[in-house]
Design a protein around this motif. Sequence first.
Motif, mmCIF file in Angstrom:
data_model
loop_
_atom_site.group_PDB
_atom_site.id
_atom_site.type_symbol
_atom_site.label_atom_id
_atom_site.label_comp_id
_atom_site.label_asym_id
_atom_site.label_seq_id
_atom_site.Cartn_x
_atom_site.Cartn_y
_atom_site.Cartn_z
ATOM 1 N N VAL A 106 -25.515 -11.746 -18.116
ATOM 2 C CA VAL A 106 -26.745 -11.275 -17.469
ATOM 3 C C VAL A 106 -26.702 -9.755 -17.325
ATOM 4 C CG1 VAL A 106 -28.107 -11.321 -15.347
ATOM 5 C CG2 VAL A 106 -27.158 -13.448 -16.273
ATOM 6 N N LYS A 107 -25.588 -9.226 -16.869
ATOM 7 C CA LYS A 107 -25.459 -7.772 -16.718
ATOM 8 C C LYS A 107 -25.550 -7.081 -18.073
ATOM 9 C CE LYS A 107 -22.554 -8.173 -12.590
ATOM 10 N NZ LYS A 107 -21.200 -7.917 -12.003
ATOM 11 N N GLU A 108 -24.972 -7.681 -19.107
ATOM 12 C CA GLU A 108 -25.018 -7.082 -20.434
ATOM 13 C C GLU A 108 -26.446 -7.052 -20.978
ATOM 14 O OE1 GLU A 108 -23.856 -5.415 -24.127
ATOM 15 O OE2 GLU A 108 -23.067 -5.391 -22.083
ATOM 16 N N ALA A 109 -27.211 -8.116 -20.728
ATOM 17 C CA ALA A 109 -28.607 -8.147 -21.181
ATOM 18 C C ALA A 109 -29.413 -7.026 -20.525
ATOM 19 C CB ALA A 109 -29.228 -9.503 -20.870
ATOM 20 N N LEU A 110 -29.214 -6.827 -19.235
ATOM 21 C CA LEU A 110 -29.945 -5.777 -18.526
ATOM 22 C C LEU A 110 -29.473 -4.394 -18.968
ATOM 23 C CD1 LEU A 110 -29.996 -7.352 -14.958
ATOM 24 C CD2 LEU A 110 -31.707 -7.553 -16.776
ATOM 25 N N ARG A 111 -28.172 -4.275 -19.240
ATOM 26 C CA ARG A 111 -27.656 -2.992 -19.717
ATOM 27 C C ARG A 111 -28.286 -2.633 -21.058
ATOM 28 N NH1 ARG A 111 -24.717 -0.696 -23.237
ATOM 29 N NH2 ARG A 111 -24.324 -2.653 -24.352
ATOM 30 N N ARG A 112 -28.389 -3.613 -21.945
ATOM 31 C CA ARG A 112 -28.984 -3.353 -23.258
ATOM 32 C C ARG A 112 -30.463 -3.003 -23.126
ATOM 33 N NH1 ARG A 112 -26.373 -7.643 -27.637
ATOM 34 N NH2 ARG A 112 -24.179 -7.337 -27.031
ATOM 35 N N ALA A 113 -31.157 -3.658 -22.200
ATOM 36 C CA ALA A 113 -32.576 -3.361 -22.000
ATOM 37 C C ALA A 113 -32.772 -1.914 -21.572
ATOM 38 C CB ALA A 113 -33.163 -4.306 -20.953
ATOM 39 N N LEU A 114 -31.904 -1.438 -20.689
ATOM 40 C CA LEU A 114 -32.012 -0.055 -20.227
ATOM 41 C C LEU A 114 -31.566 0.917 -21.309
ATOM 42 C CD1 LEU A 114 -30.643 -0.503 -16.588
ATOM 43 C CD2 LEU A 114 -33.022 -0.148 -17.271
ATOM 44 N N ALA A 115 -30.548 0.537 -22.074
ATOM 45 C CA ALA A 115 -30.008 1.436 -23.094
ATOM 46 C C ALA A 115 -31.012 1.701 -24.209
ATOM 47 C CB ALA A 115 -28.716 0.859 -23.672
ATOM 48 N N VAL A 116 -31.754 0.680 -24.605
ATOM 49 C CA VAL A 116 -32.718 0.842 -25.704
ATOM 50 C C VAL A 116 -34.119 1.161 -25.199
ATOM 51 C CG1 VAL A 116 -31.405 -0.751 -27.132
ATOM 52 C CG2 VAL A 116 -33.330 -1.629 -25.805
ATOM 53 N N LYS A 117 -34.249 1.314 -23.849
ATOM 54 C CA LYS A 117 -35.558 1.559 -23.246
ATOM 55 C C LYS A 117 -36.564 0.512 -23.715
ATOM 56 C CE LYS A 117 -34.782 6.520 -22.704
ATOM 57 N NZ LYS A 117 -35.286 7.894 -22.981
ATOM 58 N N ALA A 118 -36.262 -0.733 -23.382
ATOM 59 C CA ALA A 118 -37.087 -1.863 -23.809
ATOM 60 C C ALA A 118 -38.550 -1.629 -23.472
ATOM 61 C CB ALA A 118 -36.585 -3.149 -23.140
ATOM 62 N N SER A 119 -39.420 -2.086 -24.363
ATOM 63 C CA SER A 119 -40.858 -1.862 -24.187
ATOM 64 C C SER A 119 -41.485 -2.832 -23.195
ATOM 65 C CB SER A 119 -41.569 -1.988 -25.543
ATOM 66 O OG SER A 119 -41.350 -3.278 -26.102
ATOM 67 N N ASP A 120 -40.733 -3.832 -22.752
ATOM 68 C CA ASP A 120 -41.247 -4.803 -21.793
ATOM 69 C C ASP A 120 -40.189 -5.049 -20.721
ATOM 70 O OD1 ASP A 120 -42.943 -6.554 -20.576
ATOM 71 O OD2 ASP A 120 -42.902 -8.073 -22.150
ATOM 72 N N ASP A 121 -40.654 -5.490 -19.551
ATOM 73 C CA ASP A 121 -39.738 -5.813 -18.464
ATOM 74 C C ASP A 121 -38.823 -6.970 -18.872
ATOM 75 O OD1 ASP A 121 -41.229 -3.960 -16.871
ATOM 76 O OD2 ASP A 121 -42.669 -5.547 -16.437
ATOM 77 N N VAL A 122 -37.578 -6.905 -18.446
ATOM 78 C CA VAL A 122 -36.603 -7.947 -18.764
ATOM 79 C C VAL A 122 -36.030 -8.507 -17.466
ATOM 80 C CG1 VAL A 122 -34.392 -8.483 -19.869
ATOM 81 C CG2 VAL A 122 -35.983 -6.876 -20.961
ATOM 82 N N THR A 123 -36.123 -9.838 -17.311
ATOM 83 C CA THR A 123 -35.558 -10.515 -16.147
ATOM 84 C C THR A 123 -34.802 -11.753 -16.623
ATOM 85 O OG1 THR A 123 -37.359 -9.767 -14.715
ATOM 86 C CG2 THR A 123 -36.067 -11.634 -13.943
ATOM 87 N N VAL A 124 -33.645 -11.966 -16.045
ATOM 88 C CA VAL A 124 -32.810 -13.122 -16.398
ATOM 89 C C VAL A 124 -32.315 -13.777 -15.109
ATOM 90 C CG1 VAL A 124 -30.830 -13.968 -17.710
ATOM 91 C CG2 VAL A 124 -32.055 -11.913 -18.481
ATOM 92 N N LEU A 125 -32.356 -15.108 -15.063
ATOM 93 C CA LEU A 125 -31.911 -15.864 -13.903
ATOM 94 C C LEU A 125 -31.088 -17.057 -14.373
ATOM 95 C CD1 LEU A 125 -34.128 -16.745 -10.816
ATOM 96 C CD2 LEU A 125 -32.427 -18.323 -11.672
ATOM 97 N N VAL A 126 -29.903 -17.252 -13.794
ATOM 98 C CA VAL A 126 -29.002 -18.320 -14.214
ATOM 99 C C VAL A 126 -28.456 -19.043 -12.982
ATOM 100 C CG1 VAL A 126 -26.887 -18.921 -15.442
ATOM 101 C CG2 VAL A 126 -28.310 -17.035 -16.274
ATOM 102 N N VAL A 127 -28.503 -20.386 -13.022
ATOM 103 C CA VAL A 127 -27.855 -21.221 -12.009
ATOM 104 C C VAL A 127 -26.877 -22.121 -12.748
ATOM 105 C CG1 VAL A 127 -28.138 -22.979 -10.225
ATOM 106 C CG2 VAL A 127 -29.871 -21.168 -10.497
ATOM 107 N N ARG A 128 -25.600 -21.975 -12.473
ATOM 108 C CA ARG A 128 -24.580 -22.797 -13.135
ATOM 109 C C ARG A 128 -23.986 -23.778 -12.112
ATOM 110 N NH1 ARG A 128 -20.239 -19.148 -15.095
ATOM 111 N NH2 ARG A 128 -19.522 -19.263 -12.928
ATOM 112 N N ARG A 129 -23.878 -25.028 -12.522
ATOM 113 C CA ARG A 129 -23.201 -26.015 -11.677
ATOM 114 C C ARG A 129 -21.727 -26.038 -12.084
ATOM 115 N NH1 ARG A 129 -24.416 -32.523 -10.749
ATOM 116 N NH2 ARG A 129 -23.023 -32.723 -8.913
ATOM 117 N N ASP A 130 -20.892 -25.560 -11.200
ATOM 118 C CA ASP A 130 -19.469 -25.453 -11.511
ATOM 119 C C ASP A 130 -18.723 -26.757 -11.310
ATOM 120 O OD1 ASP A 130 -19.715 -22.647 -12.021
ATOM 121 O OD2 ASP A 130 -19.773 -22.327 -9.861
ATOM 122 N N SER A 131 -19.147 -27.537 -10.299
ATOM 123 C CA SER A 131 -18.429 -28.769 -9.998
ATOM 124 C C SER A 131 -19.370 -29.774 -9.350
ATOM 125 C CB SER A 131 -17.257 -28.497 -9.053
ATOM 126 O OG SER A 131 -17.691 -27.940 -7.837
#
Length: 381
Positions: free
Chosen positions: A356-381
């Motif tokens: 998730v952090k890498e996706a947002l970093r890439r969006a900022l690095a390339v100055k993405a033309s659209d807003d980028v949002t990512v949300l993840v819920v993982r069930r660990d156990s």
Amino acid sequence: MDEESRQSALDALKVLDTPPDERVDRITRLAQQIFGVPMVSVNLLDRDRQWRKSEIGLGVREVPRADAFCEATIAQTGTLVIEDAAQDAFYASNPFVLGDPHLRFYAGHPLQAPCGEHVGTLCMLDTEPRTLDASQRDLLKDLAVWVQTELAQQQELDHAAVVQRALTPRDLPQPAGYTVTAGSAPAGSVSGDFHDVRLRDDQLRITLADVMGKGTGAGIIASAVRASMRTAPERSLLTTVAEIDSILEHDIGDLHMFVTLFCADVDTRTGVVSYVDGGHSLSFILRADGTWEHLNSTGLPLAMGMGDAHGLGTVQLNPGDALMSCSDGLLDLLDLEDPFGQVDEILAEYGIDGAVKEALRRALAVKASDDVTVLVVRRDS
């Protein structure tokens, strides 16, 4: 001129020592092309220095304020024109006339803060004497007003961005046996995306919405949707979405804007996910065995005037599975020939939280033309 008020107004703009701004640089280039001068500068007069927000032909970002021609410009209301500084009794001994860059011509117009204080200038300079007629003076004034409008607009956008960041969940709830990760990278100062995560008893409610368009207007609507989602949290998902849909259709239906939305209740005891997808269709389950399961949309985007057009979907989140949702801005960063393969590679390298952090970093690095949002819920156990 009240120097204390003037300095306070300049400080409030929060422009000093900021990176170059293409919106201001564009005006600087235009002024050079129109007037055919070798040097143009947007100057802000700080306490003891003249700092350049934008410049062409000068090569340095700041000079001592005491020697600056613009010191005289901010002390008057109109345009200051010095046709030949070498022949001017006051300016002939100026170090910028006697030495580099050996100025002869200067024309500058004051830049005003929103309350009228003179905080800087738009000026143009030449090493040869020149004149400006009345129409050229008017044009320089118009360009200066354009600059000060851009500077004030950036201040307003910065304030809006601060408020929007304050409304973004900072401490995501982490129910026992689950890991929740989320983030946004706006294309501009203000985002038309929003995400929210709330835990109420054993129910984890997540929301990701994407308002058509970008900027302040989309950000206002996104904030309204967020507030509506948080009102009366005991409402069912279908009731909540139906009420928001009705409100948006009434308020912005004639603007031909719409909102795609994914919201879900995760029963943290059983892993059952109940969800409503309003035309978003960018939510998936990444199973523990590496397979992907697309969560189909259960209705059209909000504000399209379709009434009760949404249904409730359900899916089981088992240990090791992850529920992932994103805005369509993420698609601009992926290889659309094999997006799942690319995401798999990023997940393998960074893990879910790091991905998730890498996706947002890439969006900022390339100055993405659209807003980028990512949300993840993982069930660990």
